[in-house]
Scaffold this motif. Structure first.
Motif, short mmCIF file in Angstrom:
data_model
loop_
_atom_site.label_atom_id
_atom_site.label_comp_id
_atom_site.label_asym_id
_atom_site.label_seq_id
_atom_site.Cartn_x
_atom_site.Cartn_y
_atom_site.Cartn_z
N MET A 149 7.03 -2.88 -6.96
CA MET A 149 6.46 -1.84 -6.11
C MET A 149 7.16 -0.49 -6.29
O MET A 149 6.95 0.43 -5.50
N ASN A 175 -5.99 -0.88 -0.45
CA ASN A 175 -4.76 -0.08 -0.34
C ASN A 175 -3.72 -0.67 0.61
O ASN A 175 -2.60 -0.18 0.64
N HIS A 207 2.50 -6.81 -2.84
CA HIS A 207 1.72 -5.94 -3.72
C HIS A 207 0.59 -5.28 -2.93
O HIS A 207 0.34 -5.63 -1.79
N ARG A 208 -0.12 -4.38 -3.59
CA ARG A 208 -1.18 -3.59 -2.97
C ARG A 208 -2.56 -4.19 -3.30
O ARG A 208 -2.83 -4.55 -4.44
N ASP A 249 2.51 -1.68 -7.66
CA ASP A 249 2.48 -0.29 -8.12
C ASP A 249 3.10 -0.12 -9.49
O ASP A 249 2.78 0.81 -10.22
N ASN A 250 4.01 -1.01 -9.86
CA ASN A 250 4.71 -0.92 -11.14
C ASN A 250 4.31 -2.08 -12.06
O ASN A 250 5.09 -2.52 -12.88
N TYR A 290 0.69 9.82 -2.04
CA TYR A 290 1.16 8.94 -3.11
C TYR A 290 0.08 7.92 -3.47
O TYR A 290 -0.24 7.73 -4.65
N VAL A 291 -0.49 7.26 -2.48
CA VAL A 291 -1.50 6.24 -2.73
C VAL A 291 -2.73 6.86 -3.40
O VAL A 291 -3.28 6.29 -4.35
N LEU A 324 -1.81 7.53 -7.00
CA LEU A 324 -1.64 6.24 -7.67
C LEU A 324 -2.99 5.62 -8.02
O LEU A 324 -3.23 5.23 -9.15
N ARG A 325 -3.87 5.56 -7.04
CA ARG A 325 -5.16 4.89 -7.23
C ARG A 325 -6.11 5.71 -8.10
O ARG A 325 -6.91 5.15 -8.84
N GLU A 351 -5.27 4.86 -11.66
CA GLU A 351 -4.84 3.46 -11.76
C GLU A 351 -5.08 2.84 -13.13
O GLU A 351 -4.16 2.24 -13.71
#
Length: 171
Positions: free
Chosen positions: A27, A52, A66-67, A82-83, A120-121, A124-125, A128
């Motif tokens: 993450m 999310n 995890h997401r 995320d990673n 951030y989300v 990130l998304r 993705e």
């Protein structure tokens, strides 16, 4: 006391909430291993998870944080760290035991409505699929050189990050 997945799950089920330091890098950069604290609440059977949400779920006898990247029919989810480069597909709702409600980074509390977290989300998304492809390339490059001594491997990781531009930031 040795904390195991079973101990953590039992505590969460009995107390309803748990705050702990995460082990693992899946993450990052949002949650850093052995540095940041996360707050997880027990998922009640009638609570549906959303895209999310960061969830704690059981996989092969381990707990994973995890997401959720997509909600599927029949109360199933696709989940991605995320990673990470590999999506965990068709996770059953009953395997999700908790939902992250907040985390603490360098003493600062972030809940899921915090604007820094939301930004951030969104970043990130939005990127993705490109991020996942870059992460896969990075992992492949680093894997090719695992037999090198750690000091050289760290330089290889730096070069691989530059080649793949595979580095997120949480800010």
């Amino acid at each position: 006391m040795n904390i195991t997945a079973t101990t953590l799950e039992d505590y969460l089920v009995s107390e309803g909430v748990i705050i702990y330091k995460v082990v693992g890098k899946s993450m990052e950069p949002m949650i850093r291993q052995n540095r940041d604290l996360v707050t997880i609440i027990k998922r009640e059977p009638d609570v549906k998870c959303s895209e999310n949400d960061v969830v704690l779920f059981k996989k092969n006898g381990h707990l994973v944080l995890h997401r959720i990247v997509s909600v599927l029919p029949n109360n199933r989810y696709n989940i991605l760290g995320d990673n990470c480069a590999k999506i965990e597909k068709n996770i059953k709702e009953e395997d999700i035991i908790g939902i992250m409600t907040a985390f603490y980074r360098d003493g600062v509390h972030y809940d899921m409505s915090n604007s820094v977290y939301i930004n951030y989300v969104n970043r990130l998304r939005k990127n993705e699929m490109m991020r996942v492809r870059r992460k896969r390339r990075y992992d492949m490059i680093v894997h090719l050189f695992y037999f090198f001594p750690d000091c050289i491997l760290e330089y290889i990781k730096i070069i691989a990050r530059k080649i793949t531009n595979c580095q997120l930031k949480f800010e």
